[in-house]
Design an enzyme around this catalytic site. Structure first.
Site, PDB file in Angstrom:
ATOM      1  N   LYS A 199      33.030  40.967  69.050  1.00 16.04           N
ATOM      2  CA  LYS A 199      34.230  41.343  68.288  1.00 16.04           C
ATOM      3  C   LYS A 199      35.408  41.408  69.247  1.00 16.04           C
ATOM      4  CE  LYS A 199      37.330  43.954  65.980  1.00 16.04           C
ATOM      5  NZ  LYS A 199      38.593  44.532  66.491  1.00 16.04           N
ATOM      6  N   GLU A 248      46.253  44.432  65.505  1.00 20.36           N
ATOM      7  CA  GLU A 248      45.570  45.461  66.305  1.00 20.36           C
ATOM      8  C   GLU A 248      46.301  45.727  67.621  1.00 20.36           C
ATOM      9  OE1 GLU A 248      41.344  44.873  66.763  1.00 20.36           O
ATOM     10  OE2 GLU A 248      41.226  46.433  68.298  1.00 20.36           O
ATOM     11  N   ASP A 301      41.844  27.649  60.455  1.00 21.93           N
ATOM     12  CA  ASP A 301      40.995  28.439  59.570  1.00 21.93           C
ATOM     13  C   ASP A 301      40.127  29.362  60.431  1.00 21.93           C
ATOM     14  OD1 ASP A 301      38.904  29.304  57.936  1.00 21.93           O
ATOM     15  OD2 ASP A 301      38.786  27.433  56.817  1.00 21.93           O
ATOM     16  N   HIS A 358      44.208  51.981  74.618  1.00 22.79           N
ATOM     17  CA  HIS A 358      44.405  51.953  73.173  1.00 22.79           C
ATOM     18  C   HIS A 358      45.357  53.054  72.740  1.00 22.79           C
ATOM     19  CE1 HIS A 358      41.721  49.343  70.699  1.00 22.79           C
ATOM     20  NE2 HIS A 358      41.333  49.024  71.901  1.00 22.79           N
TER      21      HIS A 358
HETATM   22  P1  NDP Z   1      43.312  17.782  55.837  1.00 24.80           P
HETATM   23  O1  NDP Z   1      42.711  17.636  54.499  1.00 24.80           O
HETATM   24  O2  NDP Z   1      44.737  18.219  55.932  1.00 24.80           O
HETATM   25  O3  NDP Z   1      43.082  16.413  56.615  1.00 24.80           O
HETATM   26  C1  NDP Z   1      43.659  16.129  57.853  1.00 24.80           C
HETATM   27  C2  NDP Z   1      44.910  15.332  57.661  1.00 24.80           C
HETATM   28  O4  NDP Z   1      45.532  15.083  58.905  1.00 24.80           O
HETATM   29  C3  NDP Z   1      44.628  13.996  57.026  1.00 24.80           C
HETATM   30  O5  NDP Z   1      45.523  13.842  55.957  1.00 24.80           O
HETATM   31  C4  NDP Z   1      44.944  12.984  58.125  1.00 24.80           C
HETATM   32  O6  NDP Z   1      45.545  11.844  57.640  1.00 24.80           O
HETATM   33  C5  NDP Z   1      45.972  13.753  58.922  1.00 24.80           C
HETATM   34  N1  NDP Z   1      46.080  13.282  60.299  1.00 24.80           N
HETATM   35  C6  NDP Z   1      47.241  12.905  60.912  1.00 24.80           C
HETATM   36  N2  NDP Z   1      47.040  12.577  62.175  1.00 24.80           N
HETATM   37  C7  NDP Z   1      45.726  12.706  62.416  1.00 24.80           C
HETATM   38  C8  NDP Z   1      44.911  12.510  63.559  1.00 24.80           C
HETATM   39  N3  NDP Z   1      45.415  12.080  64.723  1.00 24.80           N
HETATM   40  N4  NDP Z   1      43.597  12.779  63.458  1.00 24.80           N
HETATM   41  C9  NDP Z   1      43.064  13.228  62.303  1.00 24.80           C
HETATM   42  N5  NDP Z   1      43.776  13.424  61.176  1.00 24.80           N
HETATM   43  C10 NDP Z   1      45.110  13.168  61.230  1.00 24.80           C
HETATM   44  O7  NDP Z   1      42.514  18.826  56.697  1.00 24.80           O
HETATM   45  P2  NDP Z   1      41.044  18.778  57.272  1.00 24.80           P
HETATM   46  O8  NDP Z   1      40.223  17.664  56.721  1.00 24.80           O
HETATM   47  O9  NDP Z   1      41.200  18.869  58.743  1.00 24.80           O
HETATM   48  O10 NDP Z   1      40.429  20.131  56.702  1.00 24.80           O
HETATM   49  C11 NDP Z   1      40.911  21.383  57.141  1.00 24.80           C
HETATM   50  C12 NDP Z   1      41.124  22.296  55.966  1.00 24.80           C
HETATM   51  O11 NDP Z   1      39.931  22.369  55.178  1.00 24.80           O
HETATM   52  C13 NDP Z   1      41.444  23.691  56.384  1.00 24.80           C
HETATM   53  O12 NDP Z   1      42.569  24.117  55.633  1.00 24.80           O
HETATM   54  C14 NDP Z   1      40.211  24.483  55.961  1.00 24.80           C
HETATM   55  O13 NDP Z   1      40.545  25.820  55.624  1.00 24.80           O
HETATM   56  C15 NDP Z   1      39.709  23.711  54.784  1.00 24.80           C
HETATM   57  N6  NDP Z   1      38.310  23.815  54.419  1.00 24.80           N
HETATM   58  C16 NDP Z   1      37.369  24.440  55.181  1.00 24.80           C
HETATM   59  C17 NDP Z   1      36.049  24.513  54.798  1.00 24.80           C
HETATM   60  C18 NDP Z   1      35.058  25.166  55.693  1.00 24.80           C
HETATM   61  O14 NDP Z   1      35.383  25.529  56.807  1.00 24.80           O
HETATM   62  N7  NDP Z   1      33.805  25.369  55.263  1.00 24.80           N
HETATM   63  C19 NDP Z   1      35.607  23.908  53.522  1.00 24.80           C
HETATM   64  C20 NDP Z   1      36.664  23.206  52.835  1.00 24.80           C
HETATM   65  C21 NDP Z   1      37.952  23.177  53.250  1.00 24.80           C
HETATM   66  P3  NDP Z   1      44.683  10.618  57.082  1.00 24.80           P
HETATM   67  O15 NDP Z   1      44.053  11.072  55.819  1.00 24.80           O
HETATM   68  O16 NDP Z   1      45.683   9.556  56.906  1.00 24.80           O
HETATM   69  O17 NDP Z   1      43.658  10.260  58.114  1.00 24.80           O
END
Ligand code: NDP
Length: 413
Positions: free
Chosen positions: A254, A76, A270, A367
């Site tokens: 918005k 935009e 996200d 704009h």
């Molecule tokens: P991930 O599944 O990628 O989990 C976070 C990763 O970061 C883990 O593997 C974790 O490792 C790693 N990590 C490394 N350093 C750190 C730290 N300091 N603190 C925390 N984690 C760390 O992503 P999220 O669980 O964050 O989920 C986000 C995703 O989920 C987005 O892509 C979103 O679009 C999607 N999503 C959204 C939904 C919604 O909004 N309703 C529903 C379902 C999915 P380790 O495992 O070793 O701890």
């Protein structure tokens, strides 16, 4: 030459000269062609191609004493200009201050139907359920996070939401929370014989609220024909209308989400999660209202914006989208909290710039200047021709694609 008047490559060179980009990062920004088809195919289903959007930067965004150059992804026109204008106004009185009370995610296990006796049994096992949740993602506990608390909310006579509140550290935490919730749900089904309707995180992230406040000297708001006090009073009134009228509130929000979403996207987070949480928060007392408010205190116009910002600094698409990490580096943030603070500050500045334009010259003036450039480019003008066609287009009786094409033809004769 001002930053916005420079060419793309000059801007990158400026950021290098200012020490905001390393040579390696600059090389990335110069040549970045986005996601490869292979990486895109790994991200989604039925992938056909990729879809590019422009990225620019808002400059001089002052947040908690630091000045940030903030990457923004948006299609935009005028969003980045407005974000920069708002940030500049807020910087006149020390920039934006932010507060983050807590940073945790909420997830729900919906128990339905559940009797009061069953609920009492479940509640008595709360500590065990917290252990089950932590055991489902032990690495987050090792990182210093994990379950913060569990609460129960009676939604109707036979429905209870077990809310799991989890410290997700630097991640957005959706996936980790969903694993924890499903583990809790399984134990509830097996050991307590409770019917679980579903388990999923909530995007109404009221445990990740960020507040951004800032002020502007009233005198600095003066425009031709309007004193600073008149403009400030207009902004206060406009903010009041967004509190009492959902039609206005939707557009007010918005406008500020124009800035927030653009930074959320640039950071690889996200944006639907942030949008849904923000919109739910805007309706938290039953009426949908503007997320920000403005009032006058002494010689200052003071603004405040609060919204849930459960963004991650790691995880999700941040590790996959090629520009996400260079953008976080350019933004100069090194934690999820710092990212959330910058995003909230951009939102407040974006809102200020929009309200300022609305109660002075109107939104169309700014704009249209940018729209003229966009029409000239769409008509086929080269980068050298765009400013010439755009300037004439703004003087023309009609600003549309046909006029832009005609002006371009004239120019080339
Ligand atoms: P991930 O599944 O990628 O989990 C976070 C990763 O970061 C883990 O593997 C974790 O490792 C790693 N990590 C490394 N350093 C750190 C730290 N300091 N603190 C925390 N984690 C760390 O992503 P999220 O669980 O964050 O989920 C986000 C995703 O989920 C987005 O892509 C979103 O679009 C999607 N999503 C959204 C939904 C919604 O909004 N309703 C529903 C379902 C999915 P380790 O495992 O070793 O701890």
């Amino acid at each position: 030459m001002k930053f916005y008047q420079q060419t793309r490559l000059q801007r990158i060179a400026t950021l290098v000269a200012e020490g905001q980009l390393t040579a390696q990062e600059a090389a990335f920004f110069k040549t970045n062609t986005g996601l490869t088809q292979e990486a895109a195919d790994q991200l989604i289903e039925n992938q056909l191609t990729t879809f590019a959007l422009p990225e620019g930067v808002a400059r001089g965004v002052q947040v908690d004493g630091h000045v940030h150059t903030v990457p923004m992804v948006t299609e935009e026109p005028s969003v980045i200009a407005a974000a920069s204008h708002g940030a500049k106004l807020l910087a006149l009185a020390g920039g934006v201050q932010t507060t983050i009370q807590q940073r945790a995610m909420v997830g729900q296990v919906i128990l339905q139907p559940i009797t009061p006796a069953q609920l009492a049994q479940v509640q008595a096992a709360t500590a065990q359920l917290a252990q089950v949740a932590n055991a489902a993602h032990p690495s987050i506990v090792a990182r210093g996070g994990g379950v913060d608390r569990i609460r129960y909310r009676q939604l109707d006579v036979q429905t209870v939401s077990l809310d799991l509140i989890v410290d997700v550290q630097e991640a957005m935490g959706a996936n980790m929370l969903n694993s924890m919730l499903e583990a809790v749900a399984a134990v509830l089904r097996q050991q307590f014989d409770v019917t679980v309707l579903m388990s999923i995180l909530s995007n109404y992230a009221t445990t990740s609220l960020v507040t951004a406040t800032g002020q502007v000297p009233v005198a600095s708001l003066a425009r031709t024909g309007q004193t600073g006090a008149q403009v400030a009073a207009g902004i206060v009134n406009a903010s009041h209308i967004a509190q009492i009228d959902p039609y206005r509130a939707a557009t007010h929000n918005k406008g500020l989400m124009n800035g927030i979403d653009a930074v959320v996207m640039a950071s690889g987070n996200d944006w639907r999660a942030i949008e849904s949480g923000a919109q739910a928060y805007a309706a938290r007392d039953g009426q949908y209202r503007g997320l920000s408010t403005w009032h006058i205190r002494g010689e200052q116009l003071v603004g405040s914006l609060t919204l849930p910002l459960p963004v991650g600094y790691v995880g999700g698409a941040i590790r996959v989208l090629p520009a996400a990490q260079p953008n976080l580096a350019l933004m100069g943030v090194h934690s999820a909290k710092a990212l959330a603070s910058v995003i909230a500050a951009v939102g407040l500045g974006q809102n200020l710039a929009a309200l300022h334009a609305l109660v002075t010259s109107g939104i169309q003036k700014g704009h249209m200047a940018l729209q003229a450039k966009s029409l000239a480019a769409t008509a086929g003008a080269t980068p050298e021709e765009v400013p010439l066609v755009a300037a004439q287009l703004q003087q023309a009786p009609r600003m549309d694609l046909a006029t832009a094409a005609a002006l371009l033809q004239e120019l080339r004769q």
